[in-house]
Design a protein around this motif. Structure first.
Motif, PDB file in Angstrom:
ATOM      1  N   GLY A   1       0.810  -1.215   0.000  1.00  0.00           N
ATOM      2  CA  GLY A   1       0.000   0.000   0.000  1.00  0.00           C
ATOM      3  C   GLY A   1       0.844   1.266   0.000  1.00  0.00           C
ATOM      4  O   GLY A   1       1.986   1.265   0.478  1.00  0.00           O
ATOM      5  N   LYS A   2       0.292   2.337  -0.523  1.00  0.00           N
ATOM      6  CA  LYS A   2       1.006   3.612  -0.519  1.00  0.00           C
ATOM      7  C   LYS A   2       1.233   4.095   0.906  1.00  0.00           C
ATOM      8  O   LYS A   2       2.271   4.694   1.216  1.00  0.00           O
ATOM      9  CB  LYS A   2       0.205   4.650  -1.303  1.00  0.00           C
ATOM     10  N   TYR A   3       0.283   3.842   1.789  1.00  0.00           N
ATOM     11  CA  TYR A   3       0.397   4.154   3.217  1.00  0.00           C
ATOM     12  C   TYR A   3       0.194   2.855   4.000  1.00  0.00           C
ATOM     13  O   TYR A   3      -0.352   1.883   3.486  1.00  0.00           O
ATOM     14  CB  TYR A   3      -0.662   5.171   3.642  1.00  0.00           C
ATOM     15  N   PHE A   4       0.655   2.845   5.244  1.00  0.00           N
ATOM     16  CA  PHE A   4       0.393   1.669   6.078  1.00  0.00           C
ATOM     17  C   PHE A   4       0.028   2.090   7.489  1.00  0.00           C
ATOM     18  O   PHE A   4       0.449   3.131   7.987  1.00  0.00           O
ATOM     19  CB  PHE A   4       1.589   0.701   6.093  1.00  0.00           C
ATOM     20  N   LYS A   5      -0.771   1.237   8.116  1.00  0.00           N
ATOM     21  CA  LYS A   5      -1.239   1.439   9.477  1.00  0.00           C
ATOM     22  C   LYS A   5      -1.049   0.143  10.251  1.00  0.00           C
ATOM     23  O   LYS A   5      -1.405  -0.931   9.761  1.00  0.00           O
ATOM     24  CB  LYS A   5      -2.726   1.818   9.461  1.00  0.00           C
ATOM     25  N   VAL A   6      -0.487   0.203  11.455  1.00  0.00           N
ATOM     26  CA  VAL A   6      -0.346  -0.972  12.309  1.00  0.00           C
ATOM     27  C   VAL A   6      -1.598  -1.098  13.173  1.00  0.00           C
ATOM     28  O   VAL A   6      -2.024  -0.135  13.811  1.00  0.00           O
ATOM     29  CB  VAL A   6       0.913  -0.875  13.192  1.00  0.00           C
ATOM     30  N   LEU A   7      -2.180  -2.285  13.179  1.00  0.00           N
ATOM     31  CA  LEU A   7      -3.376  -2.578  13.978  1.00  0.00           C
ATOM     32  C   LEU A   7      -3.097  -3.836  14.780  1.00  0.00           C
ATOM     33  O   LEU A   7      -2.926  -4.923  14.210  1.00  0.00           O
ATOM     34  CB  LEU A   7      -4.582  -2.785  13.058  1.00  0.00           C
ATOM     35  N   ASP A   8      -3.019  -3.720  16.092  1.00  0.00           N
ATOM     36  CA  ASP A   8      -2.760  -4.894  16.924  1.00  0.00           C
ATOM     37  C   ASP A   8      -3.936  -5.866  16.852  1.00  0.00           C
ATOM     38  O   ASP A   8      -5.101  -5.457  16.755  1.00  0.00           O
ATOM     39  CB  ASP A   8      -2.496  -4.484  18.367  1.00  0.00           C
ATOM     40  N   ALA A   9      -3.626  -7.159  16.938  1.00  0.00           N
ATOM     41  CA  ALA A   9      -4.631  -8.194  16.704  1.00  0.00           C
ATOM     42  C   ALA A   9      -5.729  -8.224  17.758  1.00  0.00           C
ATOM     43  O   ALA A   9      -6.808  -8.772  17.512  1.00  0.00           O
ATOM     44  CB  ALA A   9      -3.949  -9.564  16.625  1.00  0.00           C
ATOM     45  N   ASP A  10      -5.483  -7.656  18.942  1.00  0.00           N
ATOM     46  CA  ASP A  10      -6.531  -7.641  19.974  1.00  0.00           C
ATOM     47  C   ASP A  10      -7.320  -6.334  19.977  1.00  0.00           C
ATOM     48  O   ASP A  10      -8.134  -6.103  20.860  1.00  0.00           O
ATOM     49  CB  ASP A  10      -5.941  -7.915  21.361  1.00  0.00           C
ATOM     50  N   ASP A  11      -7.083  -5.488  18.988  1.00  0.00           N
ATOM     51  CA  ASP A  11      -7.863  -4.266  18.803  1.00  0.00           C
ATOM     52  C   ASP A  11      -8.685  -4.390  17.523  1.00  0.00           C
ATOM     53  O   ASP A  11      -8.701  -5.430  16.875  1.00  0.00           O
ATOM     54  CB  ASP A  11      -6.934  -3.050  18.740  1.00  0.00           C
ATOM     55  N   TRP A  12      -9.361  -3.316  17.115  1.00  0.00           N
ATOM     56  CA  TRP A  12     -10.162  -3.356  15.902  1.00  0.00           C
ATOM     57  C   TRP A  12     -10.333  -1.939  15.374  1.00  0.00           C
ATOM     58  O   TRP A  12      -9.809  -0.987  15.949  1.00  0.00           O
ATOM     59  CB  TRP A  12     -11.517  -4.026  16.150  1.00  0.00           C
ATOM     60  N   VAL A  13     -11.021  -1.787  14.268  1.00  0.00           N
ATOM     61  CA  VAL A  13     -11.283  -0.457  13.722  1.00  0.00           C
ATOM     62  C   VAL A  13     -12.774  -0.170  13.774  1.00  0.00           C
ATOM     63  O   VAL A  13     -13.598  -1.087  13.780  1.00  0.00           O
ATOM     64  CB  VAL A  13     -10.776  -0.292  12.266  1.00  0.00           C
ATOM     65  N   SER A  14     -13.092   1.098  13.799  1.00  0.00           N
ATOM     66  CA  SER A  14     -14.489   1.524  13.699  1.00  0.00           C
ATOM     67  C   SER A  14     -14.905   1.442  12.236  1.00  0.00           C
ATOM     68  O   SER A  14     -14.276   2.083  11.385  1.00  0.00           O
ATOM     69  CB  SER A  14     -14.625   2.963  14.207  1.00  0.00           C
ATOM     70  N   PRO A  15     -15.931   0.650  11.907  1.00  0.00           N
ATOM     71  CA  PRO A  15     -16.347   0.541  10.494  1.00  0.00           C
ATOM     72  C   PRO A  15     -16.655   1.902   9.870  1.00  0.00           C
ATOM     73  O   PRO A  15     -16.265   2.178   8.736  1.00  0.00           O
ATOM     74  CB  PRO A  15     -17.588  -0.349  10.568  1.00  0.00           C
ATOM     75  N   GLY A  16     -17.357   2.769  10.623  1.00  0.00           N
ATOM     76  CA  GLY A  16     -17.646   4.099  10.094  1.00  0.00           C
ATOM     77  C   GLY A  16     -16.382   4.914   9.915  1.00  0.00           C
ATOM     78  O   GLY A  16     -16.227   5.640   8.922  1.00  0.00           O
ATOM     79  N   GLY A  17     -15.459   4.782  10.867  1.00  0.00           N
ATOM     80  CA  GLY A  17     -14.187   5.490  10.756  1.00  0.00           C
ATOM     81  C   GLY A  17     -13.363   4.988   9.597  1.00  0.00           C
ATOM     82  O   GLY A  17     -12.706   5.765   8.897  1.00  0.00           O
ATOM     83  N   LEU A  18     -13.379   3.682   9.347  1.00  0.00           N
ATOM     84  CA  LEU A  18     -12.636   3.108   8.226  1.00  0.00           C
ATOM     85  C   LEU A  18     -13.144   3.655   6.904  1.00  0.00           C
ATOM     86  O   LEU A  18     -12.358   4.018   6.018  1.00  0.00           O
ATOM     87  CB  LEU A  18     -12.766   1.583   8.256  1.00  0.00           C
ATOM     88  N   LYS A  19     -14.454   3.723   6.755  1.00  0.00           N
ATOM     89  CA  LYS A  19     -15.037   4.245   5.519  1.00  0.00           C
ATOM     90  C   LYS A  19     -14.663   5.710   5.330  1.00  0.00           C
ATOM     91  O   LYS A  19     -14.248   6.129   4.232  1.00  0.00           O
ATOM     92  CB  LYS A  19     -16.560   4.095   5.560  1.00  0.00           C
ATOM     93  N   ALA A  20     -14.773   6.510   6.404  1.00  0.00           N
ATOM     94  CA  ALA A  20     -14.466   7.941   6.300  1.00  0.00           C
ATOM     95  C   ALA A  20     -13.002   8.174   5.975  1.00  0.00           C
ATOM     96  O   ALA A  20     -12.650   9.015   5.128  1.00  0.00           O
ATOM     97  CB  ALA A  20     -14.843   8.642   7.607  1.00  0.00           C
ATOM     98  N   VAL A  21     -12.102   7.434   6.646  1.00  0.00           N
ATOM     99  CA  VAL A  21     -10.668   7.615   6.420  1.00  0.00           C
ATOM    100  C   VAL A  21     -10.289   7.155   5.017  1.00  0.00           C
ATOM    101  O   VAL A  21      -9.494   7.813   4.326  1.00  0.00           O
ATOM    102  CB  VAL A  21      -9.872   6.851   7.497  1.00  0.00           C
ATOM    103  N   THR A  22     -10.832   6.026   4.561  1.00  0.00           N
ATOM    104  CA  THR A  22     -10.525   5.539   3.216  1.00  0.00           C
ATOM    105  C   THR A  22     -10.951   6.546   2.165  1.00  0.00           C
ATOM    106  O   THR A  22     -10.220   6.809   1.195  1.00  0.00           O
ATOM    107  CB  THR A  22     -11.227   4.186   2.969  1.00  0.00           C
ATOM    108  N   GLU A  23     -12.121   7.139   2.335  1.00  0.00           N
ATOM    109  CA  GLU A  23     -12.587   8.150   1.389  1.00  0.00           C
ATOM    110  C   GLU A  23     -11.665   9.367   1.368  1.00  0.00           C
ATOM    111  O   GLU A  23     -11.390   9.933   0.309  1.00  0.00           O
ATOM    112  CB  GLU A  23     -14.016   8.569   1.738  1.00  0.00           C
TER     113      GLU A  23
END
Length: 354
Positions: free
Chosen positions: A91-113
């Motif tokens: 990917g052009k950018y990368f984000k580290v996400l620990d396996a015992d955490d998660w992302v906000s689906p709404g936040g993921l959509k907003a950030v991706t856009e």
């Protein structure tokens, strides 16, 4: 959001070790929007897990072969897994996400856009949410800006440090992949607390920073097995020292290569202050904590006189608080009062200027 390009804009690197209880929730949070998946690369790095987490991840990879990759490696610690992920992500950018955490689906959509329309930046700061497993309470950490995207130079960030310092963590930072690789450093391996190195040793090179108000990452707290628990901080204090010394060791190299040293000192001093809070106020055996703190303080003086002078007053205050058997809660209240006093002083100056 139309799917008009195949390039992966954002790689999500998931270091995974013994995470069979959590990895499904983590991955499911990334798979809620098919449109987002077009632009995501999910790179799971199995760091020698002996439980079922590797099999669970393999099942997801088979179901989503265009979006999920799985790297198998021998156990080397969190930093080792991140290093392996950075080497192979596309990917052009990368984000580290620990396996015992998660992302906000709404936040993921907003950030991706926003990644589809934003100008290129070396580092992106996004908001995140802290979720307490015990109380079920949530707390949002985000910038105070009004607009959805804001572009800064590092000098502007350090000038308004209190506004942005909360975002400068593993949970808030996203790096441009080429920028991170060009820095040429690798995270310490075989230890906890490498996330401090992840920020201090790379972000100082950033010339252009994009700040997003959206909360993407959900950080789970309240579990005694976490490295951030008081019990594990005491147990792994030498690992914390190792990471801090690794950060200090590259001071001259950072300065020679043109990194922003004011940012670096702000960040490292913050990590050193957290270390001294741990040994003086969190240790159950206060005498053992004071011995560790004094020993490490001498090492800091040997490695960097500038840092030693910068943290000296904080060290002495915390040392005395420990002697008087004060606790961390009182220290945090004093910091809150100090911050409130500073904000009132700034407002008073602005009113006089008006």
């Amino acid at each position: 959001m139309e799917c008009f390009m195949a390039e992966k804009i954002l790689s999500i690197i998931i270091p995974m070790y013994q995470a069979e209880r959590f990895i499904a929730k983590c991955l499911d949070s990334l798979l809620t929007d098919q449109r987002c998946l077009t632009y995501l690369e999910i790179l799971i790095v199995n760091d020698g897990s002996r439980d079922r987490s590797g099999k669970i991840a393999a099942g997801y990879r088979e179901k989503y072969p265009d979006s999920i990759r799985l790297i198998e490696k021998e156990n080397g610690g969190h930093g080792s897994a991140v290093n392996a992920g950075v080497e192979q992500c596309s990917g052009k950018y990368f984000k580290v996400l620990d396996a015992d955490d998660w992302v906000s689906p709404g936040g993921l959509k907003a950030v991706t856009e926003k990644f589809l329309v934003m100008e290129e930046a070396d580092m992106v700061l996004a908001g995140f949410t802290i979720y307490d497993m015990n109380t079920k309470k949530v707390r949002h950490i985000r910038s105070r800006q009004k607009q959805g995207l804001r572009y800064l130079q590092m000098e502007e960030l350090t000038a308004d440090w209190d506004c942005y310092k909360g975002l400068l963590s593993l949970h808030g930072v996203i790096y441009r992949t080429d920028f991170y690789r060009m820095a040429g450093y690798r995270l310490p391996e075989g230890v906890y607390y490498d996330d401090a190195y992840f920020i201090a040793s790379f972000a100082g090179f950033a010339r252009r920073i994009c700040v997003m108000k959206d909360c993407l990452y959900v950080y789970r707290v309240g579990c005694e097995s976490q490295s951030t628990s008081n019990q594990n901080r005491q147990k792994c204090i030498r690992q914390m020292e190792h990471v801090l010394l690794s950060m200090i060791r590259i001071e001259d190299d950072l300065e020679r290569r043109g990194a922003d040293m004011l940012f670096w000192r702000f960040r490292v001093c913050s990590c050193l202050a957290d270390y001294f809070v741990t040994v003086f106020l969190r240790f159950s055996d206060r005498k053992a904590g004071r011995r560790a703190g004094r020993r490490f303080y001498r090492k800091v003086r040997q490695k960097s006189r500038r840092l030693w002078k910068a943290v000296r007053s904080r060290y002495l205050i915390l040392y005395m608080m420990g002697l008087l058997h004060m606790d961390e809660c009182l220290f945090l209240k004093l910091l809150e009062l100090r911050s409130l006093k500073n904000r009132k002083g700034i407002c008073h100056v602005k009113r006089r200027e008006d």
